[in-house]
Motif scaffolding. Structure first.
Motif, short mmCIF file in Angstrom:
data_model
loop_
_atom_site.label_atom_id
_atom_site.label_comp_id
_atom_site.label_asym_id
_atom_site.label_seq_id
_atom_site.Cartn_x
_atom_site.Cartn_y
_atom_site.Cartn_z
N LEU A 138 -10.30 -5.16 11.54
CA LEU A 138 -9.00 -5.14 12.20
C LEU A 138 -8.20 -3.89 11.82
N VAL A 139 -8.21 -3.53 10.53
CA VAL A 139 -7.39 -2.39 10.12
C VAL A 139 -7.95 -1.08 10.66
N LEU A 140 -9.27 -0.97 10.74
CA LEU A 140 -9.85 0.27 11.28
C LEU A 140 -9.66 0.40 12.78
N SER A 141 -9.33 -0.70 13.44
CA SER A 141 -9.10 -0.66 14.89
C SER A 141 -7.65 -0.31 15.23
N LEU A 142 -6.80 -0.14 14.23
CA LEU A 142 -5.38 0.13 14.49
C LEU A 142 -5.19 1.48 15.18
N PRO A 143 -4.43 1.52 16.26
CA PRO A 143 -4.12 2.81 16.90
C PRO A 143 -3.26 3.67 15.98
N SER A 144 -3.34 4.97 16.15
CA SER A 144 -2.62 5.90 15.28
C SER A 144 -1.11 5.78 15.44
N ARG A 145 -0.63 5.22 16.57
CA ARG A 145 0.82 5.14 16.77
C ARG A 145 1.47 3.95 16.08
N VAL A 146 0.67 3.10 15.42
CA VAL A 146 1.27 2.02 14.63
C VAL A 146 1.95 2.62 13.42
N PRO A 147 3.22 2.31 13.17
CA PRO A 147 3.92 2.87 12.00
C PRO A 147 3.20 2.58 10.69
N LEU A 148 3.12 3.56 9.83
CA LEU A 148 2.47 3.46 8.51
C LEU A 148 0.98 3.12 8.63
N ARG A 149 0.34 3.56 9.68
CA ARG A 149 -1.06 3.21 9.91
C ARG A 149 -1.95 3.63 8.74
N ASP A 150 -1.81 4.87 8.26
CA ASP A 150 -2.67 5.35 7.18
C ASP A 150 -2.42 4.57 5.88
N GLU A 151 -1.16 4.25 5.60
CA GLU A 151 -0.86 3.48 4.40
C GLU A 151 -1.43 2.06 4.49
N ILE A 152 -1.37 1.46 5.68
CA ILE A 152 -1.93 0.13 5.88
C ILE A 152 -3.43 0.14 5.62
N VAL A 153 -4.12 1.19 6.10
CA VAL A 153 -5.57 1.29 5.89
C VAL A 153 -5.89 1.38 4.41
N LEU A 154 -5.17 2.21 3.67
CA LEU A 154 -5.46 2.39 2.24
C LEU A 154 -5.20 1.12 1.44
N VAL A 155 -4.07 0.46 1.68
CA VAL A 155 -3.77 -0.74 0.88
C VAL A 155 -4.71 -1.88 1.25
N THR A 156 -5.18 -1.89 2.50
CA THR A 156 -6.14 -2.92 2.90
C THR A 156 -7.46 -2.73 2.16
N PHE A 157 -7.96 -1.49 2.12
CA PHE A 157 -9.21 -1.23 1.40
C PHE A 157 -9.05 -1.53 -0.09
N PHE A 158 -7.88 -1.24 -0.65
CA PHE A 158 -7.66 -1.53 -2.06
C PHE A 158 -7.69 -3.05 -2.31
N CYS A 159 -7.01 -3.81 -1.47
CA CYS A 159 -6.98 -5.26 -1.63
C CYS A 159 -8.37 -5.87 -1.45
N VAL A 160 -9.13 -5.36 -0.47
CA VAL A 160 -10.49 -5.86 -0.24
C VAL A 160 -11.37 -5.55 -1.45
N ALA A 161 -11.28 -4.32 -1.96
CA ALA A 161 -12.10 -3.93 -3.12
C ALA A 161 -11.76 -4.78 -4.34
N PHE A 162 -10.47 -5.01 -4.58
CA PHE A 162 -10.06 -5.83 -5.72
C PHE A 162 -10.60 -7.25 -5.57
N SER A 163 -10.47 -7.82 -4.40
CA SER A 163 -10.89 -9.22 -4.22
C SER A 163 -12.40 -9.36 -4.39
N ILE A 164 -13.16 -8.43 -3.83
CA ILE A 164 -14.62 -8.54 -3.92
C ILE A 164 -15.11 -8.32 -5.35
N VAL A 165 -14.61 -7.27 -6.00
CA VAL A 165 -15.14 -6.91 -7.32
C VAL A 165 -14.51 -7.77 -8.42
N VAL A 166 -13.19 -7.76 -8.52
CA VAL A 166 -12.53 -8.46 -9.63
C VAL A 166 -12.59 -9.97 -9.45
N GLN A 167 -12.12 -10.45 -8.30
CA GLN A 167 -12.14 -11.90 -8.08
C GLN A 167 -13.57 -12.42 -7.97
#
Length: 425
Positions: free
Chosen positions: A370-399
């Motif tokens: 879903l996050v990679l499908s976001l159009p570039s005109r969505v506000p804060l698109r790049d920040e949303i992508v980065l925090v999503t990957f961070f949350c996914v990485a934390f959940s998979i590895v740490v949790q």
């Protein structure tokens, strides 16, 4: 001259196909080695794949295929969703349908609301961006936990709650994401009536298309006794329902889940025979188990590589820590209050099961698709992508890594674990 251009184009196409095939074979070879090593170490192979993918990206030792929304959404998600829904027994789900639906629907809405409000008030995000991120991060994908359950022979109610809630909240989150994205792209100018119509259309259209494909596969399979034809029909049902629903901008996730539930739960009676041959039914489960294994192997390796290569330095660590804390708190809100509603009923969820539902609510392929499908005109698109990957990485590895000792401590693994009956039994 024209012949030379055509020959050159064919040579380039052949080179691209050869490179793609080499990449796929390399990824599969790595995935199989990791899976065998992880089993020896009694580690969920999905976590091992993420770690190895990260190491490969850091070292630059091997070029991996890019992780794109098209790859995730149209190639990875359908087999994962179909396999999970295909093996989910309706008679088991029916006993816990009330808490499962509450967690999957009300819980997802509650988590989305908590994340969105917190991001707006605590981190000054625009409302549209907060809603989009909140919708895509609210879906859980505890593939690593389910793999651990399978490896350790864990069945019973806990596995049903974790697996079915995850499957159904994927559909809920995908629908909420579609609404949030429409709101964001419209500049927040959509009316309540329009949003309600979009909700009905997305949900109703996806469910109807999935049901249509499910029953069509059953009827078509009655006309053959070839197990390979039967299997091909189910593949058409899994991918066809997803693609057609997405073509009409309905929920492809809900369509595939519906088709899988119908096909997987069809049982013969005295009045009607089975639509599959005996060999076909055995082959069906084995094939989709294999397809899901390949899809997971590919996606978790690529997740690790993409996570390692992401430019996290663009934002302060406080941003990532803040968003992560918000998502964990939102998951707790979506589990504990709803579980309390059933504390004095036959659907009571134990404290241990609630903790597993909270801490084992990993994020995964759907959130990234879903996050990679976001159009570039969505506000804060790049920040949303980065925090999503961070949350996914934390959940998979740490949790994911901490869940085995947690499950063992709670008595769900090892000698203390016994087959847990439903509370009403």
């Amino acid at each position: 001259m024209a012949d030379d251009i055509e020959i050159g184009a064919l040579a380039c196409e052949k080179a691209r196909m050869s490179e793609t095939l080499q990449q796929v074979m390399g990824v599969l070879a790595i995935a199989m080695l990791v899976a065998m090593l992880a089993r020896r170490l009694r580690l969920p192979y999905t976590i091992g794949l993420v770690l190895v993918g990260g190491l490969l990206a850091w070292s630059g030792a091997r070029r991996l295929p890019p992780l794109t929304s098209e790859l995730l959404y149209y190639l990875i998600l359908p087999p994962l969703l179909f396999e999970a829904s295909l093996t989910l027994r309706w008679k088991d789900l029916k006993r816990d349908l009330a808490p499962v639906l509450s967690l999957a629907v009300l819980g997802t809405v509650a988590a989305m609301a908590v994340v969105a409000v917190a991001l707006v008030w605590l981190m000054d995000w625009p409302v549209a961006s907060a809603l989009v991120f909140a919708a895509l991060i609210s879906a859980t994908d505890p593939v690593a936990i389910i793999a651990m359950f399978k490896d350790n022979g864990v069945h019973g109610r806990l596995r049903l709650l974790v697996e079915s809630e995850s499957l159904l909240n994927d559909a809920a989150a995908a629908v909420l994401f579609a609404l949030a994205l429409a709101f964001a792209l419209a500049g927040g100018r959509l009316t309540g009536a329009h949003m309600l119509w979009e909700l009905v259309r997305i949900v109703g259209g996806g469910a109807l298309i999935g049901a249509g494909f499910g029953f069509a596969v059953i009827l078509a399979a009655r006309g053959t006794t070839e197990h390979l034809v039967e299997l091909t029909l189910t593949a058409i049902g899994a991918f066809g329902s997803f693609l057609l629903a997405e073509h009409f901008h309905d929920s492809g996730v809900l369509a595939t889940v519906t088709a899988g539930l119908i096909i997987g739960n069809y049982r013969p009676t005295e009045q009607r025979g089975d639509f599959l041959t005996e060999k076909g039914r055995e082959f069906l489960i084995d094939f989709w188990d294999f397809a899901a294994f390949l899809a997971n192997s590919l996606v978790f390796l690529l997740i690790g590589a993409r996570v390692a290569a992401s430019p996290y330095e663009q934002h302060s660590w406080k941003v990532y820590a803040g968003v992560l804390a918000i998502t964990l708190a939102a998951r707790a809100v979506s589990v504990y209050p709803l579980a309390a509603l059933f504390s004095r009923s036959r659907w009571r969820i134990s404290q241990g099961e609630q903790f597993v539902l909270w801490w084992g609510g990993l994020r995964g392929a759907l959130a990234l698709a879903l996050v990679l499908s976001l159009p570039s005109r969505v506000p804060l698109r790049d920040e949303i992508v980065l925090v999503t990957f961070f949350c996914v990485a934390f959940s998979i590895v740490v949790q994911g890594l901490t869940m085995p000792p947690v499950l063992r401590k709670l008595g769900f693994l090892g000698a203390r674990h016994e087959q847990q009956p439903h509370p009403q039994q």
